[in-house]
Design a protein around this motif. Structure first.
Motif, PDB file in Angstrom:
ATOM      1  N   ASN A  83       9.659   0.640   2.860  1.00 42.55           N
ATOM      2  CA  ASN A  83       8.491   1.333   3.398  1.00 42.55           C
ATOM      3  C   ASN A  83       7.275   1.118   2.505  1.00 42.55           C
ATOM      4  O   ASN A  83       6.166   0.873   2.987  1.00 42.55           O
ATOM      5  CB  ASN A  83       8.780   2.826   3.537  1.00 42.55           C
ATOM      6  N   GLY A  84       7.492   1.193   1.197  1.00 41.74           N
ATOM      7  CA  GLY A  84       6.399   0.945   0.266  1.00 41.74           C
ATOM      8  C   GLY A  84       5.889  -0.478   0.347  1.00 41.74           C
ATOM      9  O   GLY A  84       4.673  -0.723   0.318  1.00 41.74           O
ATOM     10  N   LEU A  85       6.816  -1.416   0.474  1.00 38.64           N
ATOM     11  CA  LEU A  85       6.426  -2.823   0.587  1.00 38.64           C
ATOM     12  C   LEU A  85       5.677  -3.093   1.888  1.00 38.64           C
ATOM     13  O   LEU A  85       4.735  -3.892   1.922  1.00 38.64           O
ATOM     14  CB  LEU A  85       7.675  -3.716   0.510  1.00 38.64           C
ATOM     15  N   GLN A  86       6.100  -2.424   2.961  1.00 38.79           N
ATOM     16  CA  GLN A  86       5.409  -2.595   4.242  1.00 38.79           C
ATOM     17  C   GLN A  86       3.956  -2.129   4.134  1.00 38.79           C
ATOM     18  O   GLN A  86       3.042  -2.777   4.651  1.00 38.79           O
ATOM     19  CB  GLN A  86       6.134  -1.801   5.327  1.00 38.79           C
ATOM     20  N   THR A  87       3.752  -1.026   3.437  1.00 37.34           N
ATOM     21  CA  THR A  87       2.390  -0.528   3.230  1.00 37.34           C
ATOM     22  C   THR A  87       1.572  -1.529   2.424  1.00 37.34           C
ATOM     23  O   THR A  87       0.411  -1.820   2.745  1.00 37.34           O
ATOM     24  CB  THR A  87       2.435   0.828   2.500  1.00 37.34           C
ATOM     25  N   ARG A  88       2.187  -2.073   1.367  1.00 31.18           N
ATOM     26  CA  ARG A  88       1.498  -3.075   0.542  1.00 31.18           C
ATOM     27  C   ARG A  88       1.177  -4.331   1.348  1.00 31.18           C
ATOM     28  O   ARG A  88       0.098  -4.914   1.209  1.00 31.18           O
ATOM     29  CB  ARG A  88       2.358  -3.445  -0.666  1.00 31.18           C
ATOM     30  N   LEU A  89       2.129  -4.742   2.196  1.00 26.10           N
ATOM     31  CA  LEU A  89       1.927  -5.955   2.997  1.00 26.10           C
ATOM     32  C   LEU A  89       0.770  -5.773   3.971  1.00 26.10           C
ATOM     33  O   LEU A  89      -0.087  -6.656   4.111  1.00 26.10           O
ATOM     34  CB  LEU A  89       3.210  -6.301   3.748  1.00 26.10           C
ATOM     35  N   THR A  90       0.738  -4.630   4.630  1.00 26.52           N
ATOM     36  CA  THR A  90      -0.345  -4.361   5.583  1.00 26.52           C
ATOM     37  C   THR A  90      -1.701  -4.387   4.882  1.00 26.52           C
ATOM     38  O   THR A  90      -2.661  -4.990   5.380  1.00 26.52           O
ATOM     39  CB  THR A  90      -0.127  -2.994   6.256  1.00 26.52           C
ATOM     40  N   ALA A  91      -1.755  -3.759   3.713  1.00 29.88           N
ATOM     41  CA  ALA A  91      -3.017  -3.723   2.958  1.00 29.88           C
ATOM     42  C   ALA A  91      -3.422  -5.118   2.506  1.00 29.88           C
ATOM     43  O   ALA A  91      -4.598  -5.504   2.599  1.00 29.88           O
ATOM     44  CB  ALA A  91      -2.866  -2.789   1.753  1.00 29.88           C
ATOM     45  N   ALA A  92      -2.449  -5.897   2.023  1.00 31.79           N
ATOM     46  CA  ALA A  92      -2.755  -7.252   1.546  1.00 31.79           C
ATOM     47  C   ALA A  92      -3.260  -8.137   2.670  1.00 31.79           C
ATOM     48  O   ALA A  92      -4.196  -8.925   2.492  1.00 31.79           O
ATOM     49  CB  ALA A  92      -1.504  -7.870   0.904  1.00 31.79           C
ATOM     50  N   MET A  93      -2.657  -8.005   3.846  1.00 31.86           N
ATOM     51  CA  MET A  93      -3.084  -8.828   4.977  1.00 31.86           C
ATOM     52  C   MET A  93      -4.479  -8.433   5.450  1.00 31.86           C
ATOM     53  O   MET A  93      -5.279  -9.283   5.822  1.00 31.86           O
ATOM     54  CB  MET A  93      -2.060  -8.715   6.116  1.00 31.86           C
ATOM     55  N   LYS A  94      -4.783  -7.137   5.423  1.00 30.16           N
ATOM     56  CA  LYS A  94      -6.123  -6.692   5.811  1.00 30.16           C
ATOM     57  C   LYS A  94      -7.179  -7.236   4.854  1.00 30.16           C
ATOM     58  O   LYS A  94      -8.291  -7.579   5.269  1.00 30.16           O
ATOM     59  CB  LYS A  94      -6.174  -5.163   5.836  1.00 30.16           C
ATOM     60  N   LEU A  95      -6.839  -7.290   3.559  1.00 28.31           N
ATOM     61  CA  LEU A  95      -7.779  -7.760   2.549  1.00 28.31           C
ATOM     62  C   LEU A  95      -7.799  -9.280   2.418  1.00 28.31           C
ATOM     63  O   LEU A  95      -8.623  -9.823   1.685  1.00 28.31           O
ATOM     64  CB  LEU A  95      -7.433  -7.130   1.187  1.00 28.31           C
ATOM     65  N   GLY A  96      -6.879  -9.950   3.112  1.00 27.38           N
ATOM     66  CA  GLY A  96      -6.792 -11.403   2.988  1.00 27.38           C
ATOM     67  C   GLY A  96      -6.244 -11.844   1.650  1.00 27.38           C
ATOM     68  O   GLY A  96      -6.507 -12.963   1.191  1.00 27.38           O
ATOM     69  N   ASN A  97      -5.479 -10.955   0.999  1.00 28.25           N
ATOM     70  CA  ASN A  97      -4.877 -11.269  -0.302  1.00 28.25           C
ATOM     71  C   ASN A  97      -3.547 -11.986  -0.049  1.00 28.25           C
ATOM     72  O   ASN A  97      -2.474 -11.379  -0.025  1.00 28.25           O
ATOM     73  CB  ASN A  97      -4.660  -9.986  -1.110  1.00 28.25           C
ATOM     74  N   HIS A  98      -3.627 -13.295   0.130  1.00 29.17           N
ATOM     75  CA  HIS A  98      -2.447 -14.059   0.530  1.00 29.17           C
ATOM     76  C   HIS A  98      -1.370 -14.090  -0.550  1.00 29.17           C
ATOM     77  O   HIS A  98      -0.176 -14.034  -0.253  1.00 29.17           O
ATOM     78  CB  HIS A  98      -2.866 -15.484   0.895  1.00 29.17           C
ATOM     79  N   ALA A  99      -1.784 -14.174  -1.806  1.00 26.99           N
ATOM     80  CA  ALA A  99      -0.801 -14.221  -2.899  1.00 26.99           C
ATOM     81  C   ALA A  99       0.031 -12.944  -2.929  1.00 26.99           C
ATOM     82  O   ALA A  99       1.258 -12.978  -3.095  1.00 26.99           O
ATOM     83  CB  ALA A  99      -1.513 -14.431  -4.235  1.00 26.99           C
ATOM     84  N   GLU A 100      -0.623 -11.804  -2.767  1.00 30.21           N
ATOM     85  CA  GLU A 100       0.081 -10.515  -2.741  1.00 30.21           C
ATOM     86  C   GLU A 100       0.995 -10.442  -1.522  1.00 30.21           C
ATOM     87  O   GLU A 100       2.157 -10.007  -1.620  1.00 30.21           O
ATOM     88  CB  GLU A 100      -0.936  -9.378  -2.713  1.00 30.21           C
ATOM     89  N   ALA A 101       0.502 -10.874  -0.367  1.00 29.16           N
ATOM     90  CA  ALA A 101       1.313 -10.833   0.858  1.00 29.16           C
ATOM     91  C   ALA A 101       2.555 -11.712   0.722  1.00 29.16           C
ATOM     92  O   ALA A 101       3.647 -11.323   1.159  1.00 29.16           O
ATOM     93  CB  ALA A 101       0.470 -11.282   2.052  1.00 29.16           C
ATOM     94  N   ILE A 102       2.396 -12.873   0.123  1.00 32.27           N
ATOM     95  CA  ILE A 102       3.547 -13.777  -0.076  1.00 32.27           C
ATOM     96  C   ILE A 102       4.577 -13.130  -0.992  1.00 32.27           C
ATOM     97  O   ILE A 102       5.782 -13.145  -0.702  1.00 32.27           O
ATOM     98  CB  ILE A 102       3.069 -15.127  -0.652  1.00 32.27           C
ATOM     99  N   ALA A 103       4.108 -12.542  -2.100  1.00 30.64           N
ATOM    100  CA  ALA A 103       5.025 -11.900  -3.049  1.00 30.64           C
ATOM    101  C   ALA A 103       5.768 -10.745  -2.386  1.00 30.64           C
ATOM    102  O   ALA A 103       6.978 -10.561  -2.588  1.00 30.64           O
ATOM    103  CB  ALA A 103       4.257 -11.402  -4.272  1.00 30.64           C
ATOM    104  N   VAL A 104       5.078  -9.965  -1.568  1.00 31.17           N
ATOM    105  CA  VAL A 104       5.708  -8.832  -0.889  1.00 31.17           C
ATOM    106  C   VAL A 104       6.737  -9.319   0.130  1.00 31.17           C
ATOM    107  O   VAL A 104       7.853  -8.790   0.202  1.00 31.17           O
ATOM    108  CB  VAL A 104       4.638  -7.958  -0.197  1.00 31.17           C
ATOM    109  N   CYS A 105       6.386 -10.336   0.908  1.00 31.35           N
ATOM    110  CA  CYS A 105       7.337 -10.889   1.890  1.00 31.35           C
ATOM    111  C   CYS A 105       8.594 -11.401   1.204  1.00 31.35           C
ATOM    112  O   CYS A 105       9.719 -11.178   1.688  1.00 31.35           O
ATOM    113  CB  CYS A 105       6.675 -12.019   2.668  1.00 31.35           C
TER     114      CYS A 105
END
Length: 300
Positions: free
Chosen positions: A50-72
């Motif tokens: 659940n925490g990772l899903q929140t981080r992923l959503t935020a990273a994708m909204k901000l266009g932070n691809h590196a963070e989104a990749i790490a979370v996935c």
């Protein structure tokens, strides 16, 4: 004497029964403890997911691809380790990971998740059209950033899947065959490329109609743009398609077809596929001499 023997047997049975009950109780206690541990672990996993899903959503909204990749990647680790690679989680995560890798301009990083995604989709019984779309995307990346052999293996896999499910005579199948022509020539297999050209023509003839004319117009425009931009590899791909589509739409001896085939022969030569270019030029010369098409059209 007999009574003494029976008494010993009874005592042994009682002792064995007591040992069995103790073992059973210990086993049940261990099972209960294990279930408690599993439940605790699942609570931890759910909370982390659940925490990772929140981080992923935020990273994708901000266009932070590196963070989104790490979370996935972390979410996939959890799914594989604790959720039995549940496909309800795995399929969208692999799709998201591939998307993020491409969005981050790391197309090679998308190859592994796409390869796994295609295998997982087939295993899960996903619609063949969706699996083919994944394979097509994978093959395109392999053509640009891998080897011809890798791309050809993926394209053949898609072709077989389309054939098995009756999807061969659809417009979406044409890029597969065109890709197989390209990979064959890249590996120096001119005869194999000719076989795939025949397969392309047969598939296109089965499709027929307006879709082919629209595709021909689009391919012709893309060819001119690639040629003007000196993108010879792309120009070759589009020239290959225009030559094949023109053959089906206009006929093998039409002026437009001859021009398209002459363009293809020239870009094959420029891409240093000399054997294929030579073969095509030799086919064109007697046709040009016999039909005498308009010189201006030929020079174009």
């Amino acid at each position: 004497m007999v009574m003494g023997g029976l008494l010993v047997i009874v005592l042994l049975l009682v002792a064995a029964g007591g040992w069995w009950w103790r073992q059973r109780a210990a086993h049940q206690a261990a099972q209960v403890e294990d279930l408690y541990q599993q439940a605790d672990r699942m609570e931890q996993v759910v909370a982390e997911m659940n925490g990772l899903q929140t981080r992923l959503t935020a990273a994708m909204k901000l266009g932070n691809h590196a963070e989104a990749i790490a979370v996935c990647e972390r979410m996939l680790q959890l799914v594989d380790a604790d959720l039995g690679s549940n496909r309800e989680y795995v399929l969208p995560l692999l799709q998201a990971l591939a998307d993020m890798q491409e969005a981050a301009d790391h197309p090679q990083g998308a190859v592994a998740p796409l390869r796994r995604l295609a295998a997982a989709q087939e295993k899960a019984g996903t619609a063949p059209e969706e699996v083919c779309a994944t394979l097509a995307r994978l093959a395109a990346l392999q053509l640009e950033h891998g080897t011809a052999a890798e791309a050809q293996a993926t394209l053949k896999r898609e072709l077989e899947l389309r054939r098995r499910h009756g999807l061969l005579h659809r417009p979406e199948a044409l890029p597969v065959l065109r890709g197989l022509i390209e990979t064959s020539l890249l590996d120096g297999h001119v005869a194999a490329a000719e076989n795939f050209r025949r397969d392309y023509l047969a598939a296109a003839q089965a499709i027929g109609g307006t879709p082919l004319q629209a595709r021909l117009d689009e391919a012709q425009a893309s060819f001119m743009q690639a040629l003007d931009g000196r993108r010879l590899r792309q120009a070759w791909r589009h020239a290959e398609e225009t030559a094949l589509l023109a053959t089906v739409v206009h006929g093998a001896e039409h002026t437009i077809t001859l021009v398209c085939r002459a363009n293809l022969a020239e870009v094959l030569r420029r891409n240093r596929h000399f054997e294929a270019a030579d073969r095509l030029f030799r086919e064109l010369i007697p046709l040009q001499e016999r039909l005498q098409p308009d010189p201006d059209a030929l020079s174009a």
